[in-house]
Design an enzyme around this catalytic site. Structure first.
Site, PDB file in Angstrom:
ATOM      1  CE1 TYR A  49      -2.784  -3.097   0.454  1.00 28.38           C
ATOM      2  CE2 TYR A  49      -3.384  -2.389   2.600  1.00 28.38           C
ATOM      3  CZ  TYR A  49      -3.600  -3.208   1.727  1.00 28.38           C
ATOM      4  OH  TYR A  49      -4.702  -4.406   1.703  1.00 28.38           O
ATOM      5  CE  LYS A  74      -3.413  -7.102   4.440  1.00 27.41           C
ATOM      6  NZ  LYS A  74      -3.756  -5.515   4.351  1.00 27.41           N
ATOM      7  CG  HIS A 107      -1.000  -8.662   0.436  1.00 24.11           C
ATOM      8  ND1 HIS A 107      -0.458  -7.352   0.515  1.00 24.11           N
ATOM      9  CD2 HIS A 107      -2.275  -8.687   0.172  1.00 24.11           C
ATOM     10  CE1 HIS A 107      -1.739  -6.737   0.382  1.00 24.11           C
ATOM     11  NE2 HIS A 107      -2.580  -7.518   0.196  1.00 24.11           N
TER      12      HIS A 107
HETATM   13  P1  NDP Z   1     -14.185  -1.058   1.639  1.00 25.56           P
HETATM   14  O1  NDP Z   1     -14.916  -2.235   1.364  1.00 25.56           O
HETATM   15  O2  NDP Z   1     -13.591  -0.630   2.925  1.00 25.56           O
HETATM   16  O3  NDP Z   1     -14.936   0.035   1.016  1.00 25.56           O
HETATM   17  C1  NDP Z   1     -13.992   1.380   0.886  1.00 25.56           C
HETATM   18  C2  NDP Z   1     -14.902   2.409   0.027  1.00 25.56           C
HETATM   19  O4  NDP Z   1     -16.339   2.527   0.722  1.00 25.56           O
HETATM   20  C3  NDP Z   1     -14.091   3.746  -0.291  1.00 25.56           C
HETATM   21  O5  NDP Z   1     -14.610   4.175  -1.143  1.00 25.56           O
HETATM   22  C4  NDP Z   1     -15.170   4.514   0.864  1.00 25.56           C
HETATM   23  O6  NDP Z   1     -15.090   5.858   0.519  1.00 25.56           O
HETATM   24  C5  NDP Z   1     -16.548   3.897   0.964  1.00 25.56           C
HETATM   25  N1  NDP Z   1     -17.152   3.863   2.135  1.00 25.56           N
HETATM   26  C6  NDP Z   1     -16.449   3.794   3.544  1.00 25.56           C
HETATM   27  N2  NDP Z   1     -17.322   4.039   4.526  1.00 25.56           N
HETATM   28  C7  NDP Z   1     -18.408   4.462   3.733  1.00 25.56           C
HETATM   29  C8  NDP Z   1     -19.643   4.804   4.435  1.00 25.56           C
HETATM   30  N3  NDP Z   1     -20.002   4.630   5.966  1.00 25.56           N
HETATM   31  N4  NDP Z   1     -20.566   5.112   3.549  1.00 25.56           N
HETATM   32  C9  NDP Z   1     -20.487   5.014   2.190  1.00 25.56           C
HETATM   33  N5  NDP Z   1     -19.352   4.774   1.766  1.00 25.56           N
HETATM   34  C10 NDP Z   1     -18.267   4.563   2.412  1.00 25.56           C
HETATM   35  O7  NDP Z   1     -12.700  -1.370   0.927  1.00 25.56           O
HETATM   36  P2  NDP Z   1     -11.099  -1.687   0.918  1.00 25.56           P
HETATM   37  O8  NDP Z   1     -10.718  -2.343  -0.488  1.00 25.56           O
HETATM   38  O9  NDP Z   1     -10.484  -0.279   1.305  1.00 25.56           O
HETATM   39  O10 NDP Z   1     -11.248  -2.736   1.976  1.00 25.56           O
HETATM   40  C11 NDP Z   1     -11.007  -2.661   3.335  1.00 25.56           C
HETATM   41  C12 NDP Z   1      -9.442  -2.705   3.889  1.00 25.56           C
HETATM   42  O11 NDP Z   1      -9.287  -4.267   3.353  1.00 25.56           O
HETATM   43  C13 NDP Z   1      -8.550  -2.146   3.182  1.00 25.56           C
HETATM   44  O12 NDP Z   1      -8.379  -0.705   3.538  1.00 25.56           O
HETATM   45  C14 NDP Z   1      -7.210  -3.010   3.179  1.00 25.56           C
HETATM   46  O13 NDP Z   1      -6.589  -2.512   4.533  1.00 25.56           O
HETATM   47  C15 NDP Z   1      -7.934  -4.288   3.443  1.00 25.56           C
HETATM   48  N6  NDP Z   1      -7.718  -4.945   1.845  1.00 25.56           N
HETATM   49  C16 NDP Z   1      -6.969  -6.163   1.882  1.00 25.56           C
HETATM   50  C17 NDP Z   1      -6.879  -6.709   0.619  1.00 25.56           C
HETATM   51  C18 NDP Z   1      -6.037  -7.944   0.522  1.00 25.56           C
HETATM   52  O14 NDP Z   1      -5.722  -8.424  -0.579  1.00 25.56           O
HETATM   53  N7  NDP Z   1      -5.729  -8.492   1.998  1.00 25.56           N
HETATM   54  C19 NDP Z   1      -7.231  -6.210  -0.610  1.00 25.56           C
HETATM   55  C20 NDP Z   1      -8.224  -5.096  -0.421  1.00 25.56           C
HETATM   56  C21 NDP Z   1      -8.440  -4.609   0.862  1.00 25.56           C
HETATM   57  P3  NDP Z   1     -14.560   7.202   1.088  1.00 25.56           P
HETATM   58  O15 NDP Z   1     -13.058   6.703   1.726  1.00 25.56           O
HETATM   59  O16 NDP Z   1     -14.477   8.359   0.483  1.00 25.56           O
HETATM   60  O17 NDP Z   1     -15.331   7.196   2.413  1.00 25.56           O
END
Ligand code: NDP
Length: 284
Positions: A49, A74, A107
């Site tokens: 990241y 990770k 990861h």
């Molecule tokens: P999420 O499912 O957490 O969704 C994030 C999105 O939702 C952003 O666009 C955010 O926008 C929006 N959002 C957040 N809260 C709200 C709300 N209350 N209402 C409306 N929209 C909302 O996606 P991630 O991919 O970020 O997953 C979470 C975490 O998981 C990652 O940050 C990472 O740490 C981990 N991850 C791990 C992976 C792996 O391979 N191990 C792969 C992907 C993620 P905004 O920021 O504008 O609020």
């Protein structure tokens, strides 16, 4: 803060804050400070990241004692292998300005993850990591790793949200005493999740947002969640899920939305595997 107990007795908060796709360092640092102020104690980052330094600065700025925090990072494919994983671990610690990790995850099941696992086992035994785990290990890879190594992963972080519910995978993880952790709990907003009719009905019934319903549903399934947001009000909203409960019919309605397959990333997709194999993640 509700916690789960991992297979080695370590306690892990059931909700944390994820920082994927917050590349801007100042924005990442501020978001993590806001999250810790809002009550999050688990922070989920990764070397890939490219924001571990920002997370480290936020941890320092928060003023919260280190032992109250639960920090996950990770190692990515280019860091896979026994020697490489040990070096990657030191690099992550340095960028995070920490002297131990709470959870270190492999990861993806790509590259020499067996070599990495042996390195993680040693670091764990030396007390430098409180718990070791994996991410994106589908049941076949997870079982294979467990059966041919000494330490059973404490956690498996996989894509889990209403469209990808991981019902069968969770059963297998429970069988082997591996804690399931959801990445992308809000499906990254894909598939119009926040306008989903079934979820809106449940949200209106409880006077909560769709995001809160989804996170509450995951937590009620004993799944650790790590929603990401850069907006302070959403960071707060996403952790306010402990003052209501979904009933059986709510849970049944959400169960119907499952597609039984990955929506965001399929780690068995040959094109994705090729991409991982040739990408330089530029970790310094
Ligand atoms: P999420 O499912 O957490 O969704 C994030 C999105 O939702 C952003 O666009 C955010 O926008 C929006 N959002 C957040 N809260 C709200 C709300 N209350 N209402 C409306 N929209 C909302 O996606 P991630 O991919 O970020 O997953 C979470 C975490 O998981 C990652 O940050 C990472 O740490 C981990 N991850 C791990 C992976 C792996 O391979 N191990 C792969 C992907 C993620 P905004 O920021 O504008 O609020």
């Amino acid at each position: 803060m509700k916690k789960v107990v991992l297979n080695n007795g370590v306690e892990m908060p059931i909700i944390g804050f994820g920082v994927f796709q917050i590349e801007d360092a100042a924005q990442c640092e501020q978001a993590v400070v806001d999250a810790i102020q809002a009550g999050y104690r688990l922070i989920d980052t990764a070397s890939a990241y490219l924001n571990e330094e920002a997370v480290g600065r936020a941890i320092k700025r928060s003023g919260v004692p280190r032992e109250e925090l639960f920090i996950t990072t990770k190692l990515i494919i280019q860091e896979q292998g026994y020697k490489e994983a040990k070096e990657a671990f030191e690099g992550s610690l340095r960028r995070l300005q920490l002297d131990y990790l709470d959870l270190y995850l492999v990861h993806q099941p790509l590259g020499d993850y067996y070599g990495s696992w042996r390195a993680l086992e040693e670091l764990y035994k030396e007390g430098r990591i409180k718990a070791i785990g994996v991410s994106n290990f589908y049941p076949d890879r997870l079982i294979d790793l467990i059966q041919h190594n000494e330490i059973v992963p404490a956690v498996n972080q996989v894509e889990t949200h209403p469209f990808t519910q991981q019902i069968e995978s969770q059963k297998i993880m429970e069988e082997f005493n591996v804690q399931i952790e959801s990445w992308g709990p809000l499906a990254e907003g894909k598939n119009n999740i926040f306008e989903n009719e079934k979820l809106l009905v449940i949200a209106n019934k409880h006077g909560k947002s769709v995001a809160q319903i989804i996170l509450r549903w995951l937590v009620q399934r004993d799944i650790v969640v790590i929603p990401k947001s850069t907006r302070k009000e959403r960071i707060q909203e996403n952790i306010n899920i402990f003052d209501f409960e979904l009933d059986k019919s709510d849970m049944e309605q959400i169960a119907i939305i499952d597609t039984g397959k990955n929506l965001i990333i399929n780690h068995r997709d040959p094109d994705l595997v090729k991409w991982f194999g040739v990408t330089n993640f530029d970790i310094k």
